[in-house]
Design a protein around this motif. Structure first.
Motif, short mmCIF file in Angstrom:
data_model
loop_
_atom_site.label_atom_id
_atom_site.label_comp_id
_atom_site.label_asym_id
_atom_site.label_seq_id
_atom_site.Cartn_x
_atom_site.Cartn_y
_atom_site.Cartn_z
N ALA A 11 38.90 54.41 59.84
CA ALA A 11 38.20 53.18 60.17
C ALA A 11 38.42 52.20 59.02
O ALA A 11 38.22 52.56 57.86
N LEU A 13 39.22 47.66 58.02
CA LEU A 13 39.49 46.28 58.38
C LEU A 13 40.62 45.80 57.49
O LEU A 13 40.50 45.83 56.26
N ALA A 42 40.83 45.30 63.11
CA ALA A 42 39.77 46.28 62.94
C ALA A 42 40.23 47.62 63.52
O ALA A 42 40.72 47.67 64.66
N ARG A 44 39.14 51.65 64.31
CA ARG A 44 38.11 52.67 64.44
C ARG A 44 38.69 53.89 65.17
O ARG A 44 39.40 53.73 66.17
N ALA A 49 40.57 48.47 67.26
CA ALA A 49 39.35 48.11 67.98
C ALA A 49 39.33 46.63 68.35
O ALA A 49 38.81 46.25 69.41
N LEU A 57 35.96 38.73 62.41
CA LEU A 57 35.96 40.19 62.42
C LEU A 57 35.09 40.75 61.30
O LEU A 57 34.48 41.82 61.47
N ARG A 58 35.03 40.06 60.17
CA ARG A 58 34.13 40.53 59.10
C ARG A 58 32.68 40.53 59.58
O ARG A 58 31.91 41.45 59.30
N HIS A 61 32.24 43.33 62.30
CA HIS A 61 32.42 44.72 61.85
C HIS A 61 32.04 44.83 60.37
O HIS A 61 32.86 45.18 59.53
N ASP A 63 30.50 46.97 58.74
CA ASP A 63 30.50 48.31 58.16
C ASP A 63 31.90 48.79 57.75
O ASP A 63 32.02 49.79 57.04
N LEU A 64 32.93 48.08 58.19
CA LEU A 64 34.29 48.55 57.93
C LEU A 64 34.74 48.17 56.52
O LEU A 64 34.64 47.00 56.13
N GLU A 66 37.17 46.83 53.89
CA GLU A 66 38.27 45.88 54.10
C GLU A 66 39.35 46.04 53.04
O GLU A 66 39.08 46.20 51.85
#
Length: 435
Positions: A11, A13, A42, A44, A49, A57-58, A61, A63-64, A66
């Motif tokens: 997972a 970004l 992104a 996952r 995803a 996208l930040r 998502h 939790d991802l 980067e």
């Protein structure tokens, strides 16, 4: 780098410049591709995803973790549609054409692959070398030894890598130590297919080397196996050199042409991958188009062993599906960048200059299409497998000074295609994991 030593997250970004396919540039023109600035991808669970503007996208998502690539280009991982991994250690051998190449270099090296440890060491080396060059998927010939197939699939499985491969079958015109029989080729191939096809990211490919090294009985047996397993691909060689074609005519005097030596035994179909296909007759082109077969362009090999100039424009006009390949080790590089450069040069010699978008599409989505993987690999799109390559478009002083003069992003990409090597590959991600 194997999965056991790579970064374990699937997972992430990734932000930077992103290459997007809106169609097939080779068929629809360069406008079917675009490069978006300050975008993100992104990832996952090993799949893409979402993608879009980085800021959006930040927020979507948070939790991802980067990885910011700035001006680097995030693109699909390269898909190499025709390779011989057992030839890794004889790449760049001097001065032979096809038949002499086989007898002098290939067959002696392939005899070593009856040793499973040797086969695994070469498989590991090959996959590491190609991953460093941004390649995330290959379709490989193995040797006639079942252990060579197991070694390759096991090495790929350890890396979580999608691969296509098969036992190379040949029962004549080769050293006795490499020859099987029609029955053993069928039995070995069926057993390997049952063991590996559809296991994780592995796909088995039915693999007669080429007509000169397979008797009619062996070709018939493999055609029957393919008929029983139509979801498998079949790979072989076709019309690579003129002296090879003359040899085929002597061995199969009843055949209408080279392609007919496959067609009459059930080895022509939509899942067929026909490597090289340089010196095709009009009938062969028509039949390949009619059945929806794929031909694989191997430009560095075609020049290195003096085979000829592939007719890219003519075959595209006939609607054939085309892939791109290094053809290691007749091909002189593990790099798909170098392969794209050679394809451009051959196109120029035939009066057709390929745009950077067309070259990149061939090396990714085009090759994926020939492998029956359109929309799954070779593209950055939601739901696709997260196999990516990140290119530094100013990786060397020579490339950087040319990129500085570029009027648009495609000029930058073209400079990296023509001048780049593994130094241009910032990162390679396979199944959402960076190696």
């Amino acid at each position: 780098m194997g999965r056991e030593t790579g970064e374990m997250q699937d997972a992430a970004l990734l932000s930077g410049r992103v290459l997007i396919w809106d169609g097939a540039p080779l068929r629809e023109g360069p406008g079917a591709a675009r490069i978006e600035d300050d975008w993100a991808v992104a990832i996952r669970d090993g799949r893409i995803a979402a993608l879009g503007p980085a800021g959006e996208l930040r927020r979507a998502h948070p939790d991802l973790p980067e990885t910011r690539y700035g001006r680097d280009l995030i693109c699909p991982g390269f898909v190499d549609a025709h390779v011989h991994y057992p030839q890794t250690r004889i790449i760049a051998s001097w001065g032979k054409r096809l038949i002499d190449w086989l007898e002098t270099y290939t067959f002696p090296e392939e005899m070593r692959f009856d040793d499973p440890a040797y086969a695994r060491a070469v498989a590991d080396s090959y996959l590491d070398l190609t991953r460093a060059a941004g390649t995330t998927c290959v379709a490989s010939y193995c040797t006639s030894h079942p252990a060579s197939v197991d070694a390759f699939f096991e090495a790929a499985e350890a890396r979580g890598q999608r691969v296509f491969a098969g036992k190379t079958c040949m029962d004549r015109n080769a050293p006795e130590a490499l020859c099987d029989t029609a029955q053993s080729a069928l039995d070995d191939s069926a057993a390997l297919l049952a063991r590996w096809h559809g296991r994780g990211r592995a796909s088995y490919v039915i693999t007669p080397r080429f007509s000169p090294t397979s008797s009619p009985e062996q070709l018939e047996a493999l055609g029957a196996l393919w008929a029983q397993h139509p979801d498998c691909l079949m790979q072989t060689h076709l019309s690579e050199q003129t002296d090879e074609i003359a040899w085929v005519a002597q061995l199969f005097p009843e055949a209408r042409d080279y392609l007919d030596t496959y067609e009459r035994f059930g080895l022509l179909g939509a899942g067929g991958l026909y490597g090289h296909a340089i010196h095709l007759t009009p009938r062969e082109v028509d039949r390949l188009a009619e059945v929806g077969a794929a031909v694989i362009h191997c430009p560095t090999s075609n020049t290195f062993i003096g085979s000829g100039l592939f007719d890219m424009a003519g075959l595209v006009a006939r609607g054939l599906r085309l892939g791109l390949a290094t053809d290691t080790g007749g091909g002189s590089s593990f790099s798909m960048l170098r392969t794209m450069a050679a394809a451009y040069e051959i196109g120029q010699l035939r009066g057709h200059a390929l745009h950077a978008a067309e070259l990149m599409w061939l090396a990714t989505a085009g090759s994926a299409e020939t492998l029956g993987m359109a929309g799954k690999i070779g593209t950055l799109a939601p739901g696709a497998e997260a196999d990516l390559c990140v290119l530094d478009l100013a990786s060397t002083p020579a490339i950087a000074q040319r990129a500085a003069r570029a009027e648009d992003a495609w000029e930058e990409v073209f400079a990296t295609i023509m001048l780049g090597d593994d130094r241009a590959v910032r990162d390679t991600w396979i199944g959402g994991r960076r190696g």
